[in-house]
Enzyme design. Structure first.
Site, PDB file in Angstrom:
ATOM      1  N   LYS A 233     -22.178  -0.329  19.787  1.00 34.80           N
ATOM      2  CA  LYS A 233     -21.954  -0.956  18.432  1.00 34.80           C
ATOM      3  C   LYS A 233     -23.083  -0.889  17.501  1.00 34.80           C
ATOM      4  CE  LYS A 233     -24.127  -4.940  17.798  1.00 34.80           C
ATOM      5  NZ  LYS A 233     -24.572  -5.994  18.640  1.00 34.80           N
TER       6      LYS A 233
ATOM      7  N   GLY B  95     -36.563 -16.297  21.198  1.00 33.99           N
ATOM      8  CA  GLY B  95     -36.353 -15.805  19.922  1.00 33.99           C
ATOM      9  C   GLY B  95     -34.970 -16.867  19.535  1.00 33.99           C
TER      10      GLY B  95
ATOM     11  N   SER C 200     -28.591  -7.768  10.653  1.00 34.39           N
ATOM     12  CA  SER C 200     -28.777  -6.811  11.484  1.00 34.39           C
ATOM     13  C   SER C 200     -29.672  -5.762  11.096  1.00 34.39           C
ATOM     14  CB  SER C 200     -27.067  -5.830  11.653  1.00 34.39           C
ATOM     15  OG  SER C 200     -27.494  -4.723  12.352  1.00 34.39           O
TER      16      SER C 200
ATOM     17  N   ASP D 211     -17.894  -7.986  17.977  1.00 31.70           N
ATOM     18  CA  ASP D 211     -19.263  -7.901  17.753  1.00 31.70           C
ATOM     19  C   ASP D 211     -19.506  -6.923  16.573  1.00 31.70           C
ATOM     20  OD1 ASP D 211     -21.726  -8.546  17.948  1.00 31.70           O
ATOM     21  OD2 ASP D 211     -22.166  -7.797  19.955  1.00 31.70           O
TER      22      ASP D 211
ATOM     23  N   GLU E  22     -32.856  -1.294  17.992  1.00 35.43           N
ATOM     24  CA  GLU E  22     -32.183  -0.728  18.967  1.00 35.43           C
ATOM     25  C   GLU E  22     -31.361   0.518  18.957  1.00 35.43           C
ATOM     26  OE1 GLU E  22     -32.669  -1.954  22.750  1.00 35.43           O
ATOM     27  OE2 GLU E  22     -32.439  -3.961  21.881  1.00 35.43           O
TER      28      GLU E  22
ATOM     29  N   LYS F  11     -28.214  -6.828  24.688  1.00 34.67           N
ATOM     30  CA  LYS F  11     -27.495  -5.730  24.361  1.00 34.67           C
ATOM     31  C   LYS F  11     -28.271  -4.338  24.202  1.00 34.67           C
ATOM     32  CE  LYS F  11     -24.523  -9.006  21.954  1.00 34.67           C
ATOM     33  NZ  LYS F  11     -24.155  -9.424  20.529  1.00 34.67           N
TER      34      LYS F  11
END
Lengths: 343, 343
Positions: free
Chosen positions: A192, A10, A255, A245, A282, A106
């Protein structure tokens, strides 16, 4: 350190390959056929994820596991977090006792509530943790390949492993700090994404920069609370893998978490939102896992709870924000107050 | 609490007046003639600073000190930090023993290196500190007057004072947390302007979001170091008056510090930069004061030092960034490492 293997082609796997190749390492970039590995081989371009750069000569794209890992000194994991277990299991038999592993995924494994190092330990065994590190921080792949100054953290249980990985990745435009707090760095990267959902929702509701900053700051407070409960050092969350981050993620239109939050804030359902994004978000999963852990451990996480209610209980985003604003009056940081007698 | 006096009719003083007036308080908004007080009186508009809203009926604009402060229960300071001493001296004789003071100015007095509460104590005497609070956090005036959800911190030495001020300011869109750490809240507001200069420079040099996030995170590390040396609680800087305010400031084009940094990053001289901004750039002065304190106390502040060298020693911004990136390898947070034997 001669040969390095990057798992995942990726944008982040490709960017890290470029970083390492530009430092002279022989890099094998492993991906599945559907990731366009053959295309990268032929045209030396990652058309799908990072079309703007030509792949360096000392990067060897392959779909063969054996070719990828034979004689490799370091395995860099750059696949989605929910795929880490499967990929590691597939590679397990090729992994020898001297290889180092650095993880850059993550997330928390949904089915087990495990952090990535726990998943890897679960598959390969405890011994690997001596040679395990996690690399995290504010690092858009698109900027790293342009040599735009970037700083990240690498955490490892063993100091020597941290130092080794720091040396491997550090360049004149990629600065690497070391940290012994593996749990903190892993949790920061995962948690996060809940805050990014929340700031996205706030934008979707038409709120402003004040609201975004408040959600990020108070969201960080929740992250710290959960982190402490799960064995992290709270100070890590004030670092690159925590607030650093969080800053890039919450300010980025790239994002998916932010974009998904925005759609939810506009009143779209979870189904419509996921359909519109078209990829794994996610934070949607992380919210469920973390909400569950918070309930079990009795940790106060009002922003996470609001996200959970909006995503899974069809609650109205505007009302949830109003609830957040109108909770009982609070001290900013209870721990400070507890240390002062006169307060 | 019947009558509240706001000193300073800039955008923040006006926004706070609106907030308090909308809660039913009788607010006197004091400013100098050149601040357009007469105009506000006549047209019920702050043409210069917040032209988009009409000033509520229960706000009384005045240029008379006596009128402003007679029978006032609370004094809200919203003048530039370098003007605080002069303004408080001018009001000194009208200030009685029962009045509360809340300061919203962010800065360190250049000539004395004093925080704002120290300046006020210096002028009025130690007794005032019992009834003193500082209000700070991520709060663009333009958003507060639109009732966009905002969260801030109020710090006071006495708990009762903090609770009182919390009650006075809190509304359904303006959430106020309490904190006992006056020094930390005051320093966060002042020191963030150095980091805003640095992120502005980074933008001016053409760097990206990774660089901004790295500078904010590592800048915060410096702020914490200086804060500890000056008696603040490090945890305060992870809160609304620390990282929260840093986030809005570094992402805002309204920030003069950010804009000034941008011009310096593009290679403009300090003179050209200040001429172009045309107003006080708080961070330029703060950089000098803080650099001096850091030298005196031997505190490592590489980002502040780079800003100082660019502003006052005509150093090349690009070379300063390269120096920052190529310093010796470091642990992210020394204090964590020191607590772990195996590291």
């Amino acid at each position: 350190m001669q040969k390095i293997t990057v798992l995942g082609a990726g944008s982040w796997g490709t960017a890290l390959s470029m970083l390492l190749a530009s430092k002279g390492y022989k890099v094998t970039l492993w991906g599945r056929e559907e990731d366009g590995i053959e295309d990268i081989k032929k045209h030396r371009i990652n058309e799908k994820f990072l079309p703007s750069i030509s792949i360096l000569e000392n990067i060897y794209p392959t779909t063969s596991r054996e070719e990828a890992i034979t004689n490799s000194d370091l395995l860099v994991i750059a696949v989605p977090s929910q795929a880490v277990r499967e990929v590691i299991e597939d590679f397990k038999h090729y992994i020898n006792n001297n290889i180092y592993i650095v993880n850059t995924s993550k997330g928390i494994e949904i089915t087990t509530q495990m952090r990535m190092s726990q998943v890897i330990k679960d598959v390969i065994g405890e011994k690997i943790l001596e040679r395990y590190g996690v690399l995290s921080g504010p690092s858009h792949a698109e900027e790293v390949i342009k040599n735009i100054p970037t700083a990240v953290t690498v955490a490892a249980y063993k100091k020597e492993t941290a130092f080794l990985l720091q040396s491997v990745f550090m360049s004149t435009s990629f600065r690497v700090y070391t940290n012994p707090d593996v749990a903190g760095v892993e949790l920061g990267g995962a948690l996060k994404n809940i805050v990014a959902l929340a700031t996205g929702m706030s934008r979707g509701l038409g709120f402003g920069d004040n609201t975004t900053a408040a959600l990020m700051t108070r969201g960080l407070t929740e992250v710290v609370r959960m982190g402490i409960a799960l064995g992290a050092d709270p100070r890590t969350f004030a670092g690159l893998s925590g607030i650093g981050d969080l800053i890039v993620t919450c300010n980025s239109n790239y994002s998916r978490n932010n974009r998904a939050g925005n759609l939810l804030g506009q009143g779209k359902s979870l189904e419509e939102t996921l359909e519109s994004i078209g990829m794994v978000v996610e934070g949607i999963h992380t919210t469920r896992v973390v909400y569950k852990i918070a309930q079990d451990l009795n940790i106060e996480m009002p922003i996470t709870t609001a996200c959970y209610n909006i995503i899974y209980n069809n609650k109205n985003p505007k009302e949830e924000v109003e609830n957040l604003m109108q909770r009982r009056k609070k001290h900013e940081i209870e721990e400070i107050v507890n240390n002062i007698d006169s307060w």
